[in-house]
Design an enzyme around this catalytic site. Sequence first.
Site, PDB file in Angstrom:
ATOM      1  N   ASP A 331       0.827  -1.205   0.000  1.00  0.00           N
ATOM      2  CA  ASP A 331       0.000   0.000   0.000  1.00  0.00           C
ATOM      3  C   ASP A 331       0.866   1.261   0.000  1.00  0.00           C
ATOM      4  O   ASP A 331       2.010   1.250   0.437  1.00  0.00           O
ATOM      5  CB  ASP A 331      -0.921   0.030   1.229  1.00  0.00           C
ATOM      6  CG  ASP A 331      -0.152  -0.083   2.529  1.00  0.00           C
ATOM      7  OD1 ASP A 331       0.790  -0.911   2.601  1.00  0.00           O
ATOM      8  OD2 ASP A 331      -0.466   0.649   3.486  1.00  0.00           O
ATOM      9  N   GLU A 332       0.275   2.317  -0.502  1.00  0.00           N
ATOM     10  CA  GLU A 332       0.827   3.663  -0.380  1.00  0.00           C
ATOM     11  C   GLU A 332       2.286   3.789  -0.828  1.00  0.00           C
ATOM     12  O   GLU A 332       3.086   4.462  -0.185  1.00  0.00           O
ATOM     13  CB  GLU A 332       0.675   4.159   1.072  1.00  0.00           C
ATOM     14  CG  GLU A 332      -0.781   4.179   1.528  1.00  0.00           C
ATOM     15  CD  GLU A 332      -0.973   4.725   2.938  1.00  0.00           C
ATOM     16  OE1 GLU A 332      -1.878   5.546   3.122  1.00  0.00           O
ATOM     17  OE2 GLU A 332      -0.235   4.319   3.865  1.00  0.00           O
ATOM     18  N   VAL A 333       2.622   3.156  -1.930  1.00  0.00           N
ATOM     19  CA  VAL A 333       3.970   3.329  -2.475  1.00  0.00           C
ATOM     20  C   VAL A 333       4.079   4.756  -3.022  1.00  0.00           C
ATOM     21  O   VAL A 333       3.223   5.207  -3.772  1.00  0.00           O
ATOM     22  CB  VAL A 333       4.258   2.300  -3.587  1.00  0.00           C
ATOM     23  CG1 VAL A 333       5.646   2.524  -4.180  1.00  0.00           C
ATOM     24  CG2 VAL A 333       4.138   0.889  -3.026  1.00  0.00           C
TER      25      VAL A 333
END
Lengths: 550, 550
Positions: A331-333
């Site tokens: 997530d949230e790269v």
Amino acid sequence: MRFAFLLTLAHIGGALALWPLPRSLSTGNSTLKLSSSFSIHLKVQNAPSDLTNAVSRTTSFLKNDQLAPLTPDRGSSDAGDIKRAKSLSALEVSLTPGAAVRSITEEARLPVGSRSEEYQLHIPEDGSAATLTANSTLGLLRGLTTFSQAFYAVSGQVFTAEAPISIVDSPAYPWRGFMLDTARNFFPVSDIKRTLDAMSMVKLNQFHWHAVDSQSFPIEVPGFTDLASKGAYDASSVYSTSDVRDIVDYAGARGIDVMVEIDTPGHTAVIATAHPEHIACYKASPWTTFAAEPPAGQLRLASASTTNYTASLLSAVARMFPSSLFSTGGDEVNDECYAQDPETQADLNATGRTLEQALDVFTNATHKALVAEGKTPAVWEEMVLDHNVTSLSNETVVIVWISSANAAAVAAKNFRIVHGPSDYFYLDCGAGEWLGDDVANSWCDPFKTWQKAYTFDPLANITEAQTHLVLGGQQLLWTEQSGPQNLDSIAWPRAAASAEVFWSGPGGDGVTALPRLHDLGFRMRQRGINAIFIQPTWCALRPGECNINS
Amino acid sequence: MRFAFLLTLAHIGGALALWPLPRSLSTGNSTLKLSSSFSIHLKVQNAPSDLTNAVSRTTSFLKNDQLAPLTPDRGSSDAGDIKRAKSLSALEVSLTPGAAVRSITEEARLPVGSRSEEYQLHIPEDGSAATLTANSTLGLLRGLTTFSQAFYAVSGQVFTAEAPISIVDSPAYPWRGFMLDTARNFFPVSDIKRTLDAMSMVKLNQFHWHAVDSQSFPIEVPGFTDLASKGAYDASSVYSTSDVRDIVDYAGARGIDVMVEIDTPGHTAVIATAHPEHIACYKASPWTTFAAEPPAGQLRLASASTTNYTASLLSAVARMFPSSLFSTGGDEVNDECYAQDPETQADLNATGRTLEQALDVFTNATHKALVAEGKTPAVWEEMVLDHNVTSLSNETVVIVWISSANAAAVAAKNFRIVHGPSDYFYLDCGAGEWLGDDVANSWCDPFKTWQKAYTFDPLANITEAQTHLVLGGQQLLWTEQSGPQNLDSIAWPRAAASAEVFWSGPGGDGVTALPRLHDLGFRMRQRGINAIFIQPTWCALRPGECNINS
């Protein structure tokens, strides 16, 4: 049969208030008390020790719960009737003829979808032995759990007022989870065990352990011990290898599989405390440019050395956890972190890859390492919705979190889905923003009430042809504003809402569920789980009288 | 001097993090450790026992807090410097020459506005004795509280890194309170004592005990014991007369006055369980017509018999509480309850009074009974804003709760004000509606963050000529959705926000206050108060790094 419970609410104290509601339930109105010589007869050859322990725990709950019925007089006016009631002297517990005898732990760790949790329970009204049968020891555990919650106590007499009771039960969905983040704030082993106890009470079967994150690395990993020694908050805030084994075993015995998560390539800043060479944009400022939360820092996904290190780390962690599942996060790269990292840019130039291609290679390598350890990877939704990770197997479990509306898009890509949407299931929302200089509301306000979670529809916008992709769901506790002090109070009884949605099936009526949820909360407190009061005690003792339409 | 603390944040671990911030504070940058023979010399002739006990508690805190500085390495790199630092071997505690020697308890129970809480504390850097002086034992308690929070511990060494420290301190407002409702859900005595411990840590001085309400009557009142025996949730959910004495004494010794509230004429349905003759519209349906919450029921305020009963009850309760304050409530009186009560209508007809006139007579009678017991009445805002109770003395304390905007109207009527506005100070808001069939948000959503409470301005819309009317304020915990399980987690450290507003004065900067609030939370946890984490530990150890603008 589903609503049999509701039809029998009217009579004397001790209404059967099971949570989750069995799929099929019929009850009578005879009072039946446990004989002073009551015992559970385990008629299983070579019974595994976790099953005999489950029987012992059940006996102990029956003796120690001492839960008075939730009526204004707590059942005291029924004491005489109970004393004169017929006695039940035994529960006979057996496997279906021909069923293999495996431990609860083994059964609980089977691949999701192949776990056998169904059981049948019959409690006659005439005092003859009650019977519990199932196709697996795991099913027997679920039945024992139900049995222990079918009784109340008045003046030391343990009784039900609704015999005969017949239950044929099985879960609607195979994945019924609870996620805990132990990285933002640390939780002692005892808190995790108490959480597993609570999960088991409501037949949740999947503990999703978000073990580490950018803020701390509290797990001691063989061969990678520098991560905890440098990245944990302090030496006392570390899960040793034996702590992990203890937690995993404790969970298994309670019918719970433990899926660990090592979030990659984002949410990894803490690795820089031991290995700065593997982390891009570590503590880069302003953090808002480089990460969703401070501190910034992501694995250098384009580096072969970092990819190898990550694969080795994940393999080492995988060997600590017997589950067939392992979450690699995803997530949230943050792109800017890599755009401004000279090493990553050099690696991309040298290989001629785009960042997306590098993410594909990185994910392929780490997932391949996990598959080699016998694991099925799980990822957060961005890995299939925001990125083009061609190497993801369709066996991959995709956890939807950003919005419940995103499940349909995941299904359209033919991935298996676990529902963990922030708009229904995030337990931490609703306490305002936690950042130091932001007094606005948080992105995930308001508070997600149990009623909201209870209305969740796992098949919303899912076509009939896609229903097989929906594994189930889970409520989640991220811990920016939580720690051991509010773990129970923020989670229970609220997280029981999804437990019922995914066991009993969706569409339950929250208004009629409320009295049972009170009952669960009272029983949890009797067992040392600090579930909160969700109404005044006055209301808990008088179903329906605290409704607006009452 | 106010911001001296902020200017010295930069140096080694152990920044002085007092809460509430002293009115005048100067600090240096020398490290000073407590000598192994450190002791507190109480130079007060015939010292009252609660003062000697406060000294003992302080010594115990200094030894047992063992709070490591909130820095990434928790001060470990400073251990050598601390070991080499000068030693402080004594704190000399004395009253100002000529000051009367009264117990802390007596001083704490003086009428609000006449309590002496100011003190001076000096901790030299050269190892010579520290000194604490005050005009009263209560002031000495406040100074001891500050002293015990000025020290950290590393490797068993108790130290400050900011000697010399000079403090001249006194509260901005005389009323700094905390309200707890023990009627919706019951709290054991130990929970109340722990709450008093937390209050005393942040120099709160007024415990507003909303003891009873329509749902339950948990207080044993001499001469009126049927109210608890019939109206408490159960026999174990009763504060006996000795429990009350225990609580009141425990509070007094910690500088806290206990104002009990017996809410009248509304919020009294429970009295019908023992005396149905005194209650109108008891459990009338639908409750929404007759009360703000179920169950409906109000004292028959037009009945002479009920008025006498109420006056006698309040007098009896008044004799249990040594405070000079007593709240008679007066909120949410429901007209329809009386309009549909034949007895009340008959009484009104017989006396020729309107309902408002009857309320005036009733209030006059009950307040007169309290004044005869030496009490000053307190009421909720409706009694002056919504009703025409001509008999209310202007000595009456009026608690504003519906909205902070209403304080100005109370001031315009020349009444003394305690701020308890739901839009800033209601700790229970933000968990959604608690009624069984209402899944909407609650009237008092959203959650009131500590940051919101911290921005409260006690003098907003108050003219300079009216400022003397503002006694102070308090955060409040109504317990529809609370009980012992979430008491600490819902209250602390959040309720420390108003403690600082009303001690240090309003206008503090929440961003720079946050590190001190973390410190308070950590210290509370060391003392067994389950204050929650309001940020990840990573942030707590790195002031400012979890701001958006960092």
